[in-house]
Design a protein around this motif. Structure first.
Motif, PDB file in Angstrom:
ATOM      1  N   PRO A  71       0.803  -1.224   0.000  1.00 33.37           N
ATOM      2  CA  PRO A  71       0.000   0.000   0.000  1.00 33.37           C
ATOM      3  C   PRO A  71       0.842   1.283   0.000  1.00 33.37           C
ATOM      4  CG  PRO A  71      -0.981  -1.589   1.470  1.00 33.37           C
ATOM      5  CD  PRO A  71       0.349  -2.166   1.022  1.00 33.37           C
ATOM      6  N   GLY A  72       2.011   1.244   0.629  1.00 31.84           N
ATOM      7  CA  GLY A  72       2.887   2.409   0.628  1.00 31.84           C
ATOM      8  C   GLY A  72       3.427   2.770  -0.751  1.00 31.84           C
ATOM      9  N   ASP A  73       3.381   1.811  -1.672  1.00 28.22           N
ATOM     10  CA  ASP A  73       3.849   2.054  -3.042  1.00 28.22           C
ATOM     11  C   ASP A  73       2.774   2.689  -3.916  1.00 28.22           C
ATOM     12  OD1 ASP A  73       6.271   0.751  -2.440  1.00 28.22           O
ATOM     13  OD2 ASP A  73       5.414  -1.199  -2.960  1.00 28.22           O
ATOM     14  N   VAL A  74       1.545   2.682  -3.436  1.00 28.59           N
ATOM     15  CA  VAL A  74       0.392   3.126  -4.225  1.00 28.59           C
ATOM     16  C   VAL A  74       0.346   4.642  -4.355  1.00 28.59           C
ATOM     17  CG1 VAL A  74      -2.132   3.293  -4.144  1.00 28.59           C
ATOM     18  CG2 VAL A  74      -1.011   1.123  -3.701  1.00 28.59           C
ATOM     19  N   ARG A  75       0.064   5.092  -5.567  1.00 23.79           N
ATOM     20  CA  ARG A  75      -0.250   6.498  -5.831  1.00 23.79           C
ATOM     21  C   ARG A  75      -1.550   6.512  -6.620  1.00 23.79           C
ATOM     22  NH1 ARG A  75       2.817   6.526  -2.520  1.00 23.79           N
ATOM     23  NH2 ARG A  75       4.821   7.554  -2.325  1.00 23.79           N
ATOM     24  N   LEU A  76      -2.521   7.246  -6.123  1.00 25.70           N
ATOM     25  CA  LEU A  76      -3.778   7.434  -6.836  1.00 25.70           C
ATOM     26  C   LEU A  76      -3.652   8.765  -7.562  1.00 25.70           C
ATOM     27  CD1 LEU A  76      -5.901   6.251  -3.869  1.00 25.70           C
ATOM     28  CD2 LEU A  76      -5.821   5.121  -6.096  1.00 25.70           C
ATOM     29  N   VAL A  77      -3.758   8.720  -8.869  1.00 26.35           N
ATOM     30  CA  VAL A  77      -3.515   9.901  -9.689  1.00 26.35           C
ATOM     31  C   VAL A  77      -4.789  10.277 -10.434  1.00 26.35           C
ATOM     32  CG1 VAL A  77      -2.139  10.868 -11.563  1.00 26.35           C
ATOM     33  CG2 VAL A  77      -1.087   9.269  -9.941  1.00 26.35           C
ATOM     34  N   ALA A  78      -5.238  11.501 -10.207  1.00 26.11           N
ATOM     35  CA  ALA A  78      -6.381  12.053 -10.931  1.00 26.11           C
ATOM     36  C   ALA A  78      -5.817  12.980 -12.008  1.00 26.11           C
ATOM     37  CB  ALA A  78      -7.301  12.815  -9.994  1.00 26.11           C
ATOM     38  N   THR A  79      -5.920  12.541 -13.249  1.00 27.60           N
ATOM     39  CA  THR A  79      -5.379  13.291 -14.383  1.00 27.60           C
ATOM     40  C   THR A  79      -6.487  14.076 -15.055  1.00 27.60           C
ATOM     41  OG1 THR A  79      -3.709  11.581 -14.732  1.00 27.60           O
ATOM     42  CG2 THR A  79      -4.123  13.095 -16.568  1.00 27.60           C
TER      43      THR A  79
ATOM     44  N   TYR B 100     -15.584   3.621 -10.839  1.00 30.13           N
ATOM     45  CA  TYR B 100     -15.864   4.994 -10.441  1.00 30.13           C
ATOM     46  C   TYR B 100     -14.679   5.915 -10.738  1.00 30.13           C
ATOM     47  CZ  TYR B 100     -12.987   3.332  -6.666  1.00 30.13           C
ATOM     48  OH  TYR B 100     -11.954   2.773  -5.970  1.00 30.13           O
ATOM     49  N   ALA B 101     -14.108   5.849 -11.895  1.00 33.72           N
ATOM     50  CA  ALA B 101     -12.837   6.512 -12.174  1.00 33.72           C
ATOM     51  C   ALA B 101     -12.947   7.911 -12.778  1.00 33.72           C
ATOM     52  CB  ALA B 101     -11.988   5.635 -13.087  1.00 33.72           C
ATOM     53  N   HIS B 102     -14.135   8.376 -13.120  1.00 32.42           N
ATOM     54  CA  HIS B 102     -14.281   9.669 -13.792  1.00 32.42           C
ATOM     55  C   HIS B 102     -15.061  10.642 -12.914  1.00 32.42           C
ATOM     56  CE1 HIS B 102     -12.751   8.128 -17.614  1.00 32.42           C
ATOM     57  NE2 HIS B 102     -13.310   6.999 -17.213  1.00 32.42           N
ATOM     58  N   PHE B 103     -14.512  11.869 -12.776  1.00 32.13           N
ATOM     59  CA  PHE B 103     -15.109  12.871 -11.900  1.00 32.13           C
ATOM     60  C   PHE B 103     -15.054  14.248 -12.548  1.00 32.13           C
ATOM     61  CE2 PHE B 103     -13.142   9.497  -9.532  1.00 32.13           C
ATOM     62  CZ  PHE B 103     -14.154   9.102  -8.674  1.00 32.13           C
ATOM     63  N   ASP B 104     -15.919  15.143 -12.072  1.00 28.67           N
ATOM     64  CA  ASP B 104     -15.866  16.541 -12.497  1.00 28.67           C
ATOM     65  C   ASP B 104     -15.913  17.421 -11.259  1.00 28.67           C
ATOM     66  OD1 ASP B 104     -18.513  16.095 -11.784  1.00 28.67           O
ATOM     67  OD2 ASP B 104     -19.334  17.247 -13.432  1.00 28.67           O
ATOM     68  N   CYS B 105     -15.536  18.676 -11.431  1.00 33.41           N
ATOM     69  CA  CYS B 105     -15.491  19.595 -10.301  1.00 33.41           C
ATOM     70  C   CYS B 105     -16.897  20.071  -9.938  1.00 33.41           C
ATOM     71  CB  CYS B 105     -14.573  20.770 -10.594  1.00 33.41           C
ATOM     72  SG  CYS B 105     -15.168  21.874 -11.888  1.00 33.41           S
ATOM     73  N   PHE B 106     -17.020  20.808  -8.827  1.00 36.05           N
ATOM     74  CA  PHE B 106     -18.307  21.306  -8.358  1.00 36.05           C
ATOM     75  C   PHE B 106     -18.860  22.452  -9.199  1.00 36.05           C
ATOM     76  CE2 PHE B 106     -17.787  19.299  -4.097  1.00 36.05           C
ATOM     77  CZ  PHE B 106     -19.033  18.715  -4.042  1.00 36.05           C
ATOM     78  N   ASP B 107     -17.999  23.146  -9.937  1.00 37.72           N
ATOM     79  CA  ASP B 107     -18.480  24.283 -10.735  1.00 37.72           C
ATOM     80  C   ASP B 107     -19.520  23.797 -11.730  1.00 37.72           C
ATOM     81  OD1 ASP B 107     -18.762  26.549 -12.457  1.00 37.72           O
ATOM     82  OD2 ASP B 107     -16.749  27.187 -11.905  1.00 37.72           O
ATOM     83  N   THR B 108     -20.588  24.533 -11.889  1.00 37.87           N
ATOM     84  CA  THR B 108     -21.669  24.119 -12.793  1.00 37.87           C
ATOM     85  C   THR B 108     -21.302  24.289 -14.255  1.00 37.87           C
ATOM     86  OG1 THR B 108     -22.655  26.319 -12.709  1.00 37.87           O
ATOM     87  CG2 THR B 108     -23.460  24.687 -11.134  1.00 37.87           C
TER      88      THR B 108
ATOM     89  N   GLU C  84      -9.706  11.759 -14.600  1.00 33.27           N
ATOM     90  CA  GLU C  84      -9.801  10.304 -14.554  1.00 33.27           C
ATOM     91  C   GLU C  84      -8.802   9.807 -13.513  1.00 33.27           C
ATOM     92  OE1 GLU C  84      -9.497   6.312 -17.329  1.00 33.27           O
ATOM     93  OE2 GLU C  84      -8.803   8.226 -18.135  1.00 33.27           O
ATOM     94  N   MET C  85      -9.276   8.949 -12.605  1.00 35.05           N
ATOM     95  CA  MET C  85      -8.434   8.386 -11.545  1.00 35.05           C
ATOM     96  C   MET C  85      -7.776   7.104 -12.037  1.00 35.05           C
ATOM     97  SD  MET C  85      -7.711   8.848  -8.194  1.00 35.05           S
ATOM     98  CE  MET C  85      -9.091   9.591  -7.398  1.00 35.05           C
ATOM     99  N   THR C  86      -6.477   6.989 -11.773  1.00 36.47           N
ATOM    100  CA  THR C  86      -5.741   5.770 -12.088  1.00 36.47           C
ATOM    101  C   THR C  86      -4.866   5.395 -10.904  1.00 36.47           C
ATOM    102  OG1 THR C  86      -3.948   7.034 -13.117  1.00 36.47           O
ATOM    103  CG2 THR C  86      -5.658   6.175 -14.586  1.00 36.47           C
ATOM    104  N   LEU C  87      -4.422   4.162 -10.891  1.00 37.76           N
ATOM    105  CA  LEU C  87      -3.483   3.672  -9.890  1.00 37.76           C
ATOM    106  C   LEU C  87      -2.104   3.646 -10.516  1.00 37.76           C
ATOM    107  CD1 LEU C  87      -2.912   2.311  -7.130  1.00 37.76           C
ATOM    108  CD2 LEU C  87      -3.297   0.127  -8.288  1.00 37.76           C
ATOM    109  N   VAL C  88      -1.128   4.217  -9.816  1.00 37.10           N
ATOM    110  CA  VAL C  88       0.243   4.268 -10.312  1.00 37.10           C
ATOM    111  C   VAL C  88       1.162   3.680  -9.249  1.00 37.10           C
ATOM    112  CG1 VAL C  88       2.116   5.842 -10.965  1.00 37.10           C
ATOM    113  CG2 VAL C  88      -0.205   6.254 -11.793  1.00 37.10           C
ATOM    114  N   ASP C  89       2.124   2.907  -9.695  1.00 34.60           N
ATOM    115  CA  ASP C  89       3.152   2.375  -8.801  1.00 34.60           C
ATOM    116  C   ASP C  89       4.114   3.518  -8.505  1.00 34.60           C
ATOM    117  OD1 ASP C  89       5.453   1.180  -7.686  1.00 34.60           O
ATOM    118  OD2 ASP C  89       5.062  -0.699  -8.754  1.00 34.60           O
ATOM    119  N   GLY C  90       4.160   3.958  -7.260  1.00 32.30           N
ATOM    120  CA  GLY C  90       4.996   5.081  -6.865  1.00 32.30           C
ATOM    121  C   GLY C  90       6.481   4.834  -7.042  1.00 32.30           C
ATOM    122  N   ARG C  91       6.902   3.576  -7.119  1.00 31.60           N
ATOM    123  CA  ARG C  91       8.325   3.256  -7.293  1.00 31.60           C
ATOM    124  C   ARG C  91       8.765   3.430  -8.727  1.00 31.60           C
ATOM    125  NH1 ARG C  91       7.669  -2.696  -5.492  1.00 31.60           N
ATOM    126  NH2 ARG C  91       6.026  -2.282  -6.992  1.00 31.60           N
TER     127      ARG C  91
END
Length: 116
Positions: free
Chosen positions: A9-17, A80-88, A101-108
């Motif tokens: 888990p310490g190697d995990v990076r959650l990246v929202a691009t 559930y990988a796609h999101f938008d901001c609160f602005d209308t 879009e959220m992805t999982l990246v190996d931090g190493r």
């Protein structure tokens, strides 16, 4: 699908691009990133996007779900990988809109870990 055996888990990076951005008041642009550790903490030094509370708030439930999935030994990013901001958006009286879009990246290695 679980994490690769050698990954902790310490190697995990959650990246929202940022996949799309227009008229953003915070000057967030396509291709920029918000990077989080496995506990959902923003890693500002690894992120390239300007801080935006509206986007961070929208990502928070997904980050909590990712923590739960990691605790179960599962890949933390589901459907559930796609999101938008609160602005209308400018077409609805807001200032702009940002999508990520959220992805999982190996931090190493910096390599994306594919979804199951």
């Amino acid at each position: 699908m679980s994490l690769p055996n050698e990954m902790t888990p310490g190697d995990v990076r959650l990246v929202a691009t940022v996949t799309r951005s227009f008229h953003c008041a915070n000057k967030i642009r396509e291709g920029e990133t918000f990077v989080f550790d496995h506990r959902g903490r923003l890693l500002a030094e690894s992120s390239s996007a300007n801080l935006c509370i509206g986007m961070i708030c929208k990502l928070q439930p997904a980050l909590m779900l990712a923590q739960d999935r990691l605790a179960e030994g599962l890949h933390p990013v589901g459907s559930y990988a796609h999101f938008d901001c609160f602005d209308t958006g400018i077409d609805h009286g807001g200032t702009g809109k940002v999508y990520v879009e959220m992805t999982l990246v190996d931090g190493r290695t910096g390599q994306e870990v594919p979804k199951p």
